[in-house]
Design a protein around this motif. Structure first.
Motif, PDB file in Angstrom:
ATOM      1  N   TYR A 142       0.833  -1.191   0.000  1.00 27.14           N
ATOM      2  CA  TYR A 142       0.000   0.000   0.000  1.00 27.14           C
ATOM      3  C   TYR A 142       0.874   1.251   0.000  1.00 27.14           C
ATOM      4  O   TYR A 142       2.025   1.212   0.429  1.00 27.14           O
ATOM      5  N   VAL A 145      -2.138   4.083   4.287  1.00 28.60           N
ATOM      6  CA  VAL A 145      -2.974   3.209   5.112  1.00 28.60           C
ATOM      7  C   VAL A 145      -3.494   3.999   6.306  1.00 28.60           C
ATOM      8  O   VAL A 145      -3.068   5.126   6.568  1.00 28.60           O
ATOM      9  N   GLU A 146      -4.412   3.389   7.029  1.00 29.58           N
ATOM     10  CA  GLU A 146      -5.035   4.070   8.174  1.00 29.58           C
ATOM     11  C   GLU A 146      -4.001   4.434   9.235  1.00 29.58           C
ATOM     12  O   GLU A 146      -4.005   5.529   9.804  1.00 29.58           O
ATOM     13  N   GLN A 243      -4.145  -1.585   8.069  1.00 30.81           N
ATOM     14  CA  GLN A 243      -5.302  -1.214   7.262  1.00 30.81           C
ATOM     15  C   GLN A 243      -6.436  -2.182   7.603  1.00 30.81           C
ATOM     16  O   GLN A 243      -6.247  -3.399   7.569  1.00 30.81           O
TER      17      GLN A 243
END
Length: 261
Positions: A142, A145-146, A243
């Motif tokens: 990714y 991401v969060e 994530q």
């Protein structure tokens, strides 16, 4: 009649001559040396060989770096050991225990006389390769991401950039000097926090047009890219990004500021 009045003599306290405290130096003409020499690198090597990885940290797969500081006295004795930058309490204690095992130094000298010198050095806690997690290179990667990966528990890339640059200087040596311009570095952080696929990128966008350097904006020569990757392997693992509540691989791009700005 005259009365002769007498008063006891008042004793005056004279100042006691005292010498000013000896200043503690960070850099001197002749730095302290372990028996056999080797400079600061030999001290770091000694510490890494004598520091015991705390069992709770190993079981938690905790990797990180403790910075310890200590003074080498004019007699070569190690004194006043302290943690300059903490990682976790058990690793801090283990690093200080390693400092206490240092032998007597050949003292540092300034203007021909021995003086106290203060060191601040890293102790890295990194699991042996046999205990490290499998390669993360096959995972989906990714960009955002969060929860982005954390280095030494900190958000952002400042500490990561500083430590990578320090290791790059040590690994690259004279054969791969650090450029005078900023380097754009790309790396991936796997679900287990390992760093891989490290490389420099062409750094066209890192400068305003009027401030573009006249020479080289990356990528680095292949030999220096290899040194950069080797330097990254010396760093402790990061706290991986997440994530949807699970750990994932994340691509990281940041500036390695070697310009001193």
């Amino acid at each position: 009649m005259f009365w002769l009045l007498s008063a006891p003599a008042i004793a005056q306290k004279l100042p006691i001559a005292t010498s000013a405290p000896e200043p503690v130096y960070a850099v001197v003409e002749q730095m302290p040396q372990l028996p056999g020499g080797g400079g600061s690198a030999a001290v770091v090597t000694f510490l890494q060989q004598h520091v015991v990885y705390p069992a709770p940290a190993a079981q938690a797969r905790a990797e990180g770096r403790v910075f310890v500081s200590f003074t080498v006295s004019p007699a070569g004795k190690v004194m006043d050991a302290a943690v300059a930058k903490s990682f976790r309490p058990d690793c801090d204690s283990a690093a200080l225990a390693g400092v206490r095992q240092l032998p007597r130094f050949e003292p540092g000298q300034q203007m021909g006389r021995p003086v106290p010198v203060r060191f601040t050095l890293p102790v890295t806690f990194r699991l042996p390769a046999a205990q490290a997690a499998p390669s993360d290179s096959t995972k989906q990667v990714y960009t955002y991401v969060e929860q982005m990966p954390l280095y030494q528990g900190e958000e952002g890339t400042k500490s990561l950039s500083e430590d990578l640059l320090r290791e790059f200087r040590a690994v690259g040596g004279s054969g791969c000097p650090v450029p005078s311009f900023q380097i754009l570095v790309s790396m991936k952080v796997g679900p287990s926090g390992t760093i891989y696929d490290v490389k420099s990128l062409r750094n066209q966008s890192a400068y305003p047009a009027a401030k573009q350097p006249t020479e080289g904006r990356g990528p680095l020569p292949s030999a220096c890219d290899q040194a950069l990757a080797a330097a990254a392997r010396k760093l402790p693992r990061l706290t991986p990004g997440t994530q949807n509540g699970r750990r994932v691989a994340v691509s990281y791009t940041f500036l390695l500021n070697s310009s001193g700005q």
